[in-house]
Write an enzyme that holds these catalytic residues in place. Structure first.
Site, short mmCIF file in Angstrom:
data_model
loop_
_atom_site.label_atom_id
_atom_site.label_comp_id
_atom_site.label_asym_id
_atom_site.label_seq_id
_atom_site.Cartn_x
_atom_site.Cartn_y
_atom_site.Cartn_z
N CYS A 129 0.76 -1.46 -0.45
CA CYS A 129 -0.27 0.01 0.15
C CYS A 129 0.71 1.14 0.01
CB CYS A 129 -1.09 0.20 1.01
SG CYS A 129 -2.16 -1.40 0.84
N HIS A 271 -3.15 7.40 3.20
CA HIS A 271 -4.09 6.30 2.95
C HIS A 271 -4.65 5.24 3.61
CE1 HIS A 271 -3.86 2.15 0.97
NE2 HIS A 271 -3.22 1.85 2.77
N ASN A 301 -10.63 -0.07 0.83
CA ASN A 301 -8.51 0.32 0.66
C ASN A 301 -8.82 -0.38 -0.66
OD1 ASN A 301 -5.87 -0.10 1.06
ND2 ASN A 301 -5.63 -1.18 2.72
#
Ligand code: COA
Length: 380
Positions: A129, A271, A301
């Protein structure tokens, strides 16, 4: 260098202001059109809309259909970013992804080919990520060294391909999508110039988010008893704790290196892992919820696509405007983390393919966990 912490980075304040920097000139994103709600997941998983909303902050996510791979979404987002930048050519292309079309070859060359960029150097960056800010850092390095003048950076993920739909600890969290930016050579003092980067990794936690099978450690030719090893396995609370601590510290380091205190930060782009993680990072930095745009409620996500998707959606909604001082932070498998800054440029036209409208969702709507971060040299 003025700061000697674990993410020490060269300070913008001590750098020659006229040095070359990577400047943001194009922004685009793309989402698959299939919307999967929490109620949809509850049909096959032992979970509930209420649990997912309050513990993660997600209401819906987008999922690619079976015919759509990461390169397909990357091409859409990359094309919109180039349209936004009004460029027909770039000197290099970097794709951040944890879900390449194939193990071999990397996915970037086919994306470049389909974007009409023949023979352009194109490669993947894998940092979970954190991939997007790793990729922009690599692109900025190419620009600093005059290896490339203009670089297309894409973050794209088909998380639905690597998530076990029967695992309630991972299935509600992730979604599919892509976002992209065009960076070009400018000056450090220009609006849109990327600031110092605070980044790092800690391979001690390699198992905390991991796909056990399919790599060289456990190749597909030697399958285990079941096929569960091909999916993401995650130690949720361990990841949560480290994500808050690492993103908070890296964000603090990047802000300090830029010469910014808390009051200088107009927008925190964090994030979109879990809305409670974003809230905890904002709390640790002392940044109020109204300065923290969020789209996790709608897109979940999306791993390496998360930051450019949020930049595009927030800019399209008027939540990022010229002159805003923006602090970005991400964290992912590895563990890896990265944070950087920029001042939002004028005349940047974002193209958000397939929505969504953020509808005023902010990270303050979820339980705020109050995780201790012990920031070294807190922001003033
Ligand atoms: N629906 C309903 N209940 C669930 C559930 C779900 N989808 N997932 C877990 N639970 C249950 C657990 O079984 C547990 O039940 P128990 O108390 O009876 O044992 C309870 O909820 C609490 O579990 P826990 O794991 O402590 O929940 P949590 O608040 O830590 O939330 C995550 C779990 C995964 C959402 C959270 O840890 C998280 O977001 N971690 C970070 C993940 C992430 O961001 N990954 C990507 C990083 S880039």
């Amino acid at each position: 260098m003025t700061y000697e912490g674990p993410n020490a980075v060269p300070s913008r304040r001590n750098s020659p202001s006229s040095r070359v920097a990577a400047r943001l000139i194009g922004l685009g994103s793309w989402l698959p059109s299939r919307v999967v709600t929490n109620a949809d997941l509850s049909l096959t998983l032992d979970t509930s809309d209420e649990w997912i909303r309050t513990r993660i902050g997600i209401a819906t996510r987008r999922m690619a259909d079976r015919d759509t791979a990461t390169s397909d979404m990357a091409v859409e987002a990359g094309s919109l970013a180039m349209k936004s930048a009004e460029v027909a050519h770039v000197d290099a292309m970097v794709l951040a992804t944890a879900t390449p079309d194939h193990t071999v070859p990397s996915t970037a060359p086919v994306v470049a080919h389909r974007l009409g960029l023949p023979c352009v150097p194109a490669f993947d960056v894998g940092a979970g990520c954190s991939g997007f800010l790793y990729a922009t850092t690599v692109a900025a390095g190419l620009i600093h060294s005059a290896t490339a003048r203009t670089v297309l950076v894409i973050g794209a993920e088909t998380m639905s391909a690597i998530i076990n739909p029967t695992d309630r600890t991972t299935a509600p969290i992730f979604g599919d999508g892509a976002g992209a930016v065009v960076l070009t050579a400018g000056r450090a003092e220009d609006a849109g110039a990327l600031g110092p980067v605070a980044w790092g990794s800690d391979g001690e936690h390699t198992d905390a988010i991991c796909i056990p099978d399919g790599g060289s450690r456990r190749p597909p030719a030697r399958p285990t008893a079941d096929d569960n090893g091909r999916y993401v396995h995650m130690q949720g609370s361990e990841v949560f704790r480290h994500a808050v601590r690492r993103m908070s510290q890296a964000a603090k380091d990047a802000a300090s290196a830029t010469g910014w205190g808390t009051d200088d930060i107009d927008r925190l782009i964090v994030h979109q892992a879990n809305a409670r993680i974003g809230a905890a990072v904002a709390d640790a930095l002392g940044i109020p919820p109204e300065r923290v745009p969020s789209n996790i409620a709608h897109v979940a996500n999306t791993s390496a696509a998360s930051i450019p998707l949020l930049l595009t959606h927030a800019a399209a909604e008027g939540q990022l405007t010229a002159g805003n001082r923006v602090l970005m932070a991400c964290f992912g498998a590895g563990f890896t983390w990265a944070a950087s800054t920029l001042t939002w440029p004028e005349n940047l036209k974002p193209f958000a393919g397939n929505g969504p409208a953020l509808s005023g969702d902010r990270q303050g709507h979820v339980d705020r966990p109050g995780v201790s971060t012990d920031l070294e040299g807190g922001l003033s």
